[in-house]
Write an enzyme that holds these catalytic residues in place. Sequence first.
Site, PDB file in Angstrom:
ATOM      1  CG  ASP A 123      25.340   9.643 102.392  1.00  0.00           C
ATOM      2  OD1 ASP A 123      25.858   8.758 103.077  1.00  0.00           O
ATOM      3  OD2 ASP A 123      24.269  10.205 102.654  1.00  0.00           O
ATOM      4  CG  ASP A 145      24.222   4.975 105.075  1.00  0.00           C
ATOM      5  OD1 ASP A 145      23.314   5.766 105.349  1.00  0.00           O
ATOM      6  OD2 ASP A 145      24.026   3.738 104.921  1.00  0.00           O
ATOM      7  CD  GLU A 175      22.840   7.101 109.564  1.00  0.00           C
ATOM      8  OE1 GLU A 175      21.618   7.296 109.535  1.00  0.00           O
ATOM      9  OE2 GLU A 175      23.369   6.097 109.026  1.00  0.00           O
ATOM     10  CG  HIS A 199      17.909  11.398 104.528  1.00  0.00           C
ATOM     11  ND1 HIS A 199      19.155  11.731 105.014  1.00  0.00           N
ATOM     12  CD2 HIS A 199      17.940  10.069 104.309  1.00  0.00           C
ATOM     13  CE1 HIS A 199      19.895  10.647 105.072  1.00  0.00           C
ATOM     14  NE2 HIS A 199      19.180   9.619 104.652  1.00  0.00           N
ATOM     15  CG  ASP A 200      17.208   8.393 107.533  1.00  0.00           C
ATOM     16  OD1 ASP A 200      16.685   8.049 106.466  1.00  0.00           O
ATOM     17  OD2 ASP A 200      18.424   8.275 107.770  1.00  0.00           O
TER      18      ASP A 200
END
Length: 613
Positions: free
Chosen positions: A144, A266, A328, A394-395
């Site tokens: 990431d 990200d 992302e 994960h969000d």
Amino acid sequence: MNPFSATISRASHRFPFLAAAALALACATLPLQHSAAQLKEKSVSSSTDPWWKHAVVYEIYPRSYQDSTGDGIGDLNGITSRLDYLQKLGVDAVWIAPMYPSPQVDFGYDISNYESVDPQYGTLADMDRLIAEGQKHHVRVLLDMVLNHTSDKHQWFIEASSSRTNPKHEWYVWNDGIPADSPGVTPYQKRFEHDGPNGKVVPPNNWISGFGGSAWEWVPAVRQFYYHEFYKQQPDLNWRNPAVEKAMFGSMQFWLDRGIAGFRLDAIPSLFEDLQLRNNPELGGINAQGDPNVGNTYTDNLPEVHDVIRRMRAMIAKYPGDRVLIGETYLPNTAELDKWYGGTAHNELQLPMDMLIGFHGLHAKLSAADFRQRIEEVETQIHGAQPLIVFDNHDNVRAIDRYGDGIHDDQINKLLATMLFTTRATSLMYYGQEIGMRTTTPTQRDDVRDPIGITGWPNERGRDGERTPMQWTPGPQAGFSTNPHTWLPIPPSYKTINVAVESKDPNSQLNWFKKLIALRRDIPALHGGTMTMLDTSNPDILSYVRSTGSGPAVVIAMNFTAAPKTITLNLAGSGVTGTTVKTFAASDATLTSISTLNNITLPPYASWIAGVQ
Ligand code: NOJ
């Protein structure tokens, strides 16, 4: 509401039809590990496409995957110890959420050193071992990369905030503020008033942090505000300064040189902000953090970012082995997504995430028509580039909980997996999705670890619920850790929802995921065939056919409703002429012996996959 969800051929060789059917049977009866591993070898050795085009990418939240030290927190050696599992599942690459040194305010998304490993996750040598062992397991490692901001404890920001003349000062986004009595200053801006060199000042505009409060934070030492899209401990880098790009590309090269296969980028649309600092549009009302709702016209997806991405693509293209850039990319529509591929030039990201399919609204209902339209859009409106679809991360609340109806949740999770693995898109999944892990959100504020869940309680309870430890066994701490004090509690569901129990159950989520991944890897039409929607006016059933033009085509049908539905599929117009039908996989036992395209009754939320030749 969660801030992220608001807006929020290898066909060259002919595959014998009967062998494909036999494989499907074998997948149902033999230990799936065996067939998945064999299949992997096959596809690796026969494909000329870049590996990522047909890949299953698996996101790992390192705190929560496997603890090897007994401190209650997952780590890199823990991941390495699970490579066998990942290989047998059929995963081609893992994306590891940030494992760099970090104060962990945002659990790693606040990086204080881009070229090392946080001691709580291990060492650089552990990472090197993970990469090397991964290669032996045919599992690539993706990292990431957080380019929009650093931690406020990064040496760069410590220097930058020490004085206006420090050479690092211009690496971040600073502003003197505007006089507090300027025309148009809102009462909200006035809440962030400070003593500037010439009197009271307030932030220069209405920009709001995605994580609560003004996006501008005052630093007394320099008497200026700095901009932070996320927590105030995550100051935004100034991408208009070429030194920033040089340093960040340097850190990316540091990891590429160590053998990683690419990056997940990200918050990548957020690199630039409007030079004129114009106010974002006011949307009315207040959000879960108590701030006014504003849009992100001047803080997100600015055109300047594409120049950086093109240079980044050129940089990674110098490395051998098809290194990949995954974005992302929460974007408003497919036309914007297309720009992230570089449009017709295909010179930006290889795989910007299509969030319009899997994350279109937190409470979206399952709708065959809606998914059909969204899948068709990405099939036809990105100039032939490769789609990347994803339902879980994960969000966001896990998809099983977002789309589940409380009665058919298991069937619905399987249906989502069918979509994930049978379209033409590259598949991105999240740890635990393959066992049907549930979102387990804290029930009291004192238990919350994610800061937005503390400040936003009770309207926003944070993201802990989708980050709970992986459930491996029905034993202590679900096999995640030997320490009873795990960083987040083990969800009560671990007794039945876990890898060990599900491995033994032929109808489990885990075996469904394994079966789909194996089919996709081994059957040329599923691996790299074209895709044609069928029965396109059916509001209840999503169906399509994948075909390479030779060998068996594959028909996929899914019932998006809670009632049985009967369909007849007509392949005319798809170019597929075969009439011999053989079921390859079905999520419901009543479908396993279907050998026709006429009058098929799909039980609630059932998926059916069949070869046609
Ligand atoms: C997106 C990440 O997925 C999220 O977890 C993080 O909090 C923000 N970016 C800020 O880095």
